[in-house]
Design an enzyme around this catalytic site. Sequence first.
Site, PDB file in Angstrom:
ATOM      1  CG  ASP A 141      40.639  11.226  -3.221  1.00 49.26           C
ATOM      2  OD1 ASP A 141      39.836  10.770  -3.912  1.00 49.26           O
ATOM      3  OD2 ASP A 141      41.038  10.466  -2.351  1.00 49.26           O
ATOM      4  CD  GLN A 162      41.422   2.135  -7.107  1.00 53.86           C
ATOM      5  OE1 GLN A 162      41.250   2.074  -8.150  1.00 53.86           O
ATOM      6  NE2 GLN A 162      42.137   3.144  -6.382  1.00 53.86           N
ATOM      7  NE  ARG A 212      47.246   6.952  -1.647  1.00 54.41           N
ATOM      8  CZ  ARG A 212      46.117   6.650  -2.323  1.00 54.41           C
ATOM      9  NH1 ARG A 212      45.329   5.943  -1.658  1.00 54.41           N
ATOM     10  NH2 ARG A 212      45.994   6.834  -3.634  1.00 54.41           N
ATOM     11  NE  ARG A 250      40.848   2.354  -2.124  1.00 58.01           N
ATOM     12  CZ  ARG A 250      39.458   2.714  -2.071  1.00 58.01           C
ATOM     13  NH1 ARG A 250      38.796   1.865  -1.127  1.00 58.01           N
ATOM     14  NH2 ARG A 250      38.893   3.517  -2.841  1.00 58.01           N
ATOM     15  N   GLY A 251      40.871   4.941   0.279  1.00 59.11           N
ATOM     16  CA  GLY A 251      39.721   5.854   0.265  1.00 59.11           C
ATOM     17  C   GLY A 251      39.833   7.114   1.237  1.00 59.11           C
ATOM     18  CB  ALA A 252      39.337  10.700   1.201  1.00 61.52           C
ATOM     19  CG  ASN A 300      37.026  11.090  -6.568  1.00 62.37           C
ATOM     20  OD1 ASN A 300      37.304  10.656  -5.605  1.00 62.37           O
ATOM     21  ND2 ASN A 300      35.904  10.482  -7.646  1.00 62.37           N
ATOM     22  CE  LYS A 301      41.787   6.369  -7.468  1.00 66.26           C
ATOM     23  NZ  LYS A 301      43.269   6.537  -7.188  1.00 66.26           N
TER      24      LYS A 301
END
Length: 355
Positions: free
Chosen positions: A244, A203, A94, A51-53, A254-255
């Site tokens: 993201d 995270q 996603r 995970r993570g763009a 973003n998150k």
Amino acid sequence: MTSSPNHIYSVIWQDDRVWLIDQTRLPAEYNLVEISRCEDMAQAIRTMIVRGAPAIGVAAAYGMYLGAREIETDDPEEFVRQLEKVAQLLRQTRPTAVNLFWAIARMLKTAYESISTVEEIKATLLETAQAIQLEDLETCQAIGDNGLSVLPTQPNKLTILTHCNTGSLATAGYGTALGVIRSAWRENRLQRVYVDETRPRLQGAKLTAWECVQEGIPATLITDSMAAHCMQRNLVDAVIVGADRIAANGDTANKIGTYSLAVIARAHQIPFFVAAPFSTVDFELPDGNQIPIEERHPSEIYQIGKTTICPSGIEFYNPAFDLTPAKLITAIITEKGAIKPNELINYHTVSMYEE
Ligand code: MRU
């Protein structure tokens, strides 16, 4: 498979297959998951093993190659038709991180533009996936160093607050926001990093805290709701987060929890930076309103570990990302330098999708 504190690689190409650090098991266990089929890569992205763009982009590029090598035809036209199906499978994993779509588009473009045999196209696709990975690593190192030029000059050693994980685990290596923090630490400009735990997937607590401990970066874990208090107590000199998807006007997805950080940073006159590569910028979208915001399963909220923490009958809303308006962002730190959000549009060249 090795991983030393200075070299954490979320995606590894070795022995004709991909190895992913299982990010759902950290920090309790460091496990590598073997991926040799495109379907398994799609599942790993969906379930957040990776995970993570930027890391999702790299994983998707290898996923495209893994799907490509299974295609059994000698006809290049039929090959690209089947490769489109591989792309479609990966696109559905996603919705928010645009690096996924960017990497898939680049892999497809490589296939379309290769005027050669299917075997040669397959070899070129592997080279392209490896190039995407290497470029992301170099890009992150440039982002880290470019961040140094824009950080506040006072105090000499800064306390920086960050959210989610934006480090080596979330990229091909080094990281974006955590890359800037790494560079600041290397240059003796970092006093401490405050790490938001990042509910609900944690995270920050599980991954950023792990990376900081691995590398000896002084870090303090707080719950998300403690950030405003820390700012009010003058404990924070700057906020740096990742992204993201960034729209052409600088609006940034973003998150979840990033937007509230930007609001409270502005209320306390603390600079708020977004650190991201250009592969995270979606010039197709004029502003952030069209960015798709992923909603994930409510169990991420109602369970901690295996324990259910709320009464049955309650309803849930679990958006995984939020949108920070450009006007709350001091600068976007990229591989091309630190850019004011309203100047991002000047960097628009030809779109990946139009070329
Ligand atoms: O749901 P995740 O863990 O994939 O979300 C990750 C983030 O929101 C990161 O901040 C973002 O991808 C930037 S990573 C360099």
